[in-house]
Design a protein around this motif. Structure first.
Motif, PDB file in Angstrom:
ATOM      1  N   ALA A 248     -21.074  10.229  22.270  1.00  0.00           N
ATOM      2  CA  ALA A 248     -21.909  11.053  21.405  1.00  0.00           C
ATOM      3  C   ALA A 248     -22.936  11.867  22.179  1.00  0.00           C
ATOM      4  N   ARG A 249     -23.293  11.418  23.373  1.00  0.00           N
ATOM      5  CA  ARG A 249     -24.353  12.093  24.110  1.00  0.00           C
ATOM      6  C   ARG A 249     -23.960  12.275  25.569  1.00  0.00           C
ATOM      7  N   GLY A 250     -22.957  13.135  25.796  1.00  0.00           N
ATOM      8  CA  GLY A 250     -22.542  13.422  27.154  1.00  0.00           C
ATOM      9  C   GLY A 250     -23.325  14.552  27.780  1.00  0.00           C
ATOM     10  N   HIS A 251     -24.234  15.160  27.001  1.00  0.00           N
ATOM     11  CA  HIS A 251     -25.093  16.225  27.535  1.00  0.00           C
ATOM     12  C   HIS A 251     -26.455  16.106  26.882  1.00  0.00           C
ATOM     13  N   TRP A 252     -27.483  16.610  27.553  1.00  0.00           N
ATOM     14  CA  TRP A 252     -28.842  16.493  27.057  1.00  0.00           C
ATOM     15  C   TRP A 252     -29.698  17.608  27.638  1.00  0.00           C
ATOM     16  N   THR A 253     -30.869  17.769  27.063  1.00  0.00           N
ATOM     17  CA  THR A 253     -31.806  18.804  27.488  1.00  0.00           C
ATOM     18  C   THR A 253     -32.947  18.166  28.272  1.00  0.00           C
ATOM     19  N   ILE A 254     -33.410  18.874  29.306  1.00  0.00           N
ATOM     20  CA  ILE A 254     -34.485  18.391  30.168  1.00  0.00           C
ATOM     21  C   ILE A 254     -35.736  19.230  29.931  1.00  0.00           C
ATOM     22  N   GLY A 255     -36.864  18.557  29.723  1.00  0.00           N
ATOM     23  CA  GLY A 255     -38.123  19.258  29.532  1.00  0.00           C
ATOM     24  C   GLY A 255     -39.262  18.535  30.204  1.00  0.00           C
ATOM     25  N   VAL A 256     -40.456  18.631  29.613  1.00  0.00           N
ATOM     26  CA  VAL A 256     -41.643  18.005  30.183  1.00  0.00           C
ATOM     27  C   VAL A 256     -42.338  17.165  29.117  1.00  0.00           C
ATOM     28  N   GLY A 257     -43.189  16.243  29.580  1.00  0.00           N
ATOM     29  CA  GLY A 257     -44.020  15.446  28.691  1.00  0.00           C
ATOM     30  C   GLY A 257     -45.481  15.603  29.068  1.00  0.00           C
ATOM     31  N   ILE A 258     -46.349  15.781  28.057  1.00  0.00           N
ATOM     32  CA  ILE A 258     -47.776  15.997  28.280  1.00  0.00           C
ATOM     33  C   ILE A 258     -48.555  15.166  27.261  1.00  0.00           C
ATOM     34  N   ASN A 259     -49.690  14.619  27.671  1.00  0.00           N
ATOM     35  CA  ASN A 259     -50.522  13.812  26.783  1.00  0.00           C
ATOM     36  C   ASN A 259     -50.838  14.566  25.495  1.00  0.00           C
ATOM     37  N   PHE A 260     -50.729  13.880  24.356  1.00  0.00           N
ATOM     38  CA  PHE A 260     -50.904  14.523  23.051  1.00  0.00           C
ATOM     39  C   PHE A 260     -52.307  15.074  22.848  1.00  0.00           C
ATOM     40  N   GLN A 261     -53.287  14.602  23.626  1.00  0.00           N
ATOM     41  CA  GLN A 261     -54.655  15.107  23.496  1.00  0.00           C
ATOM     42  C   GLN A 261     -54.817  16.503  24.085  1.00  0.00           C
ATOM     43  N   HIS A 262     -53.834  16.944  24.856  1.00  0.00           N
ATOM     44  CA  HIS A 262     -53.987  18.200  25.599  1.00  0.00           C
ATOM     45  C   HIS A 262     -52.909  19.203  25.190  1.00  0.00           C
ATOM     46  N   ARG A 263     -52.902  19.526  23.904  1.00  0.00           N
ATOM     47  CA  ARG A 263     -51.882  20.438  23.384  1.00  0.00           C
ATOM     48  C   ARG A 263     -52.049  21.857  23.930  1.00  0.00           C
ATOM     49  N   ASP A 264     -53.269  22.258  24.241  1.00  0.00           N
ATOM     50  CA  ASP A 264     -53.446  23.587  24.828  1.00  0.00           C
ATOM     51  C   ASP A 264     -52.754  23.674  26.182  1.00  0.00           C
ATOM     52  N   LEU A 265     -52.790  22.591  26.949  1.00  0.00           N
ATOM     53  CA  LEU A 265     -52.051  22.550  28.204  1.00  0.00           C
ATOM     54  C   LEU A 265     -50.546  22.617  27.937  1.00  0.00           C
ATOM     55  N   ALA A 266     -50.088  21.896  26.923  1.00  0.00           N
ATOM     56  CA  ALA A 266     -48.663  21.909  26.577  1.00  0.00           C
ATOM     57  C   ALA A 266     -48.203  23.311  26.213  1.00  0.00           C
ATOM     58  N   TYR A 267     -49.029  24.039  25.442  1.00  0.00           N
ATOM     59  CA  TYR A 267     -48.671  25.411  25.070  1.00  0.00           C
ATOM     60  C   TYR A 267     -48.588  26.308  26.308  1.00  0.00           C
ATOM     61  N   ALA A 268     -49.535  26.153  27.228  1.00  0.00           N
ATOM     62  CA  ALA A 268     -49.554  26.987  28.428  1.00  0.00           C
ATOM     63  C   ALA A 268     -48.353  26.690  29.328  1.00  0.00           C
ATOM     64  N   VAL A 269     -48.013  25.407  29.479  1.00  0.00           N
ATOM     65  CA  VAL A 269     -46.859  25.033  30.305  1.00  0.00           C
ATOM     66  C   VAL A 269     -45.574  25.545  29.681  1.00  0.00           C
TER      67      VAL A 269
END
Length: 298
Positions: A248-269
């Motif tokens: 069912a999951r022979g492929h996947w997407t790769i991204g990043v993880g950022i602390n939920f307190q720093h959403r402005d950083l997440a938006y910029a990244v």
């Protein structure tokens, strides 16, 4: 080396009634209480003011991230530098070990820190993305998808002249896999614990075993297989991505993880990655490493 964290993520997503039923059966997790923001990571403003950003990356994980001549190197390192450049700060990298599962890694390196002497990094790279993770780990913003990966098969072309092998071939033909990896799990589930499955300490070692003639094929993440082929350019090896029956999951997407307190950083990244994708910069990184690039679904 395919991390046990990724194995747990893929298996969990593939279970019937599991991650495909978004948020079903998942209970909210405890959030950090009575702590200041600086205790669980730096704000975007502080990162810009101090002039540097730290990325947590897995160690010994070629071609994604590894140490070379005392410095961090690999595809994820180059992507981290792209992000830092877009933010106007210096990139620093923290090579970390993988834990028992993805949630443990995110706790240790993104939103809380290890129990003893732990601290978090500003961004964790190479986080497999799945919508159910949003439910399971509320303390992390999952964003910045920058590539897709899949399970593939490397093989010796003289052994398979007409076309590359598919998993059913390995009932009879020896195949190399990383021990306790997703490829090992899948083949064992599909064809049983047959003696044709040869287990190695890593995907890189599995490709080395194929090149030496220990097996006729090797199965694992495509990028790790292709990196192995680069080390053995004269051994007549190739890689293909056949259909994987019952997977069912022979492929996947790769991204990043950022602390939920720093959403402005997440938006910029995320914006930095989106721009790098649009300008072809991330595709060129893969090309420089001799790897096939598959764009993510964003």
């Amino acid at each position: 080396m395919l991390r046990r964290t990724l194995l747990a993520f893929i298996i969990g997503a593939a279970l019937p009634g599991g991650a495909f039923a978004r948020c079903e059966d998942y209970k909210p997790q405890p959030k950090p209480q009575n702590t200041f923001a600086q205790d669980v990571g730096r704000s975007f403003d502080r990162i810009v003011e101090e002039g540097w950003i730290e990325f947590a990356v897995y160690d010994d994980y070629a071609p994604w991230s590894y140490e070379e001549k005392g410095k961090a190197a690999g595809v994820d390192i180059e992507i981290g530098r792209l992000i830092a450049k877009a933010l106007g700060v210096e990139a620093k990298f923290r090579l970390v070990a993988s834990g028992e599962n993805l949630e443990a890694d995110l706790l240790n390196y993104v939103w809380k820190g290890a129990a003893v002497g732990g601290r978090v990094s500003d961004v964790m790279l190479h986080v497999p993305y799945d919508s159910a993770l949003v439910c399971r780990v509320e303390q992390v913003v999952f964003t910045g998808q920058y590539a897709a990966e899949n399970i593939a098969i490397a093989y010796r072309t003289t052994d398979y002249e007409e076309k590359g092998p598919t998993p059913p071939f390995f009932r009879f033909d020896p195949v190399a896999v990383e021990n306790d990896s997703i490829a090992d799990f899948y083949l064992t589930s599909l064809i049983g614990a047959v003696d044709k499955i040869h287990r190695f300490r890593s995907t890189a070692a599995a490709v080395d075993g194929l090149a030496k003639g220990d097996t006729k094929a090797a199965m694992g993440p495509r990028a790790e297989l292709e990196a192995g082929l680069i080390r053995h350019p004269k051994d007549g090896l190739a890689v293909h991505s056949p259909p994987l029956v019952g997977f069912a999951r022979g492929h996947w997407t790769i991204g990043v993880g950022i602390n939920f307190q720093h959403r402005d950083l997440a938006y910029a990244v995320d914006e930095a990655i989106e721009n790098a994708l649009a300008e072809g910069e991330i595709a060129r990184i893969f090309e420089r490493y001799g790897l096939t690039y598959t764009p993510p679904q964003r």
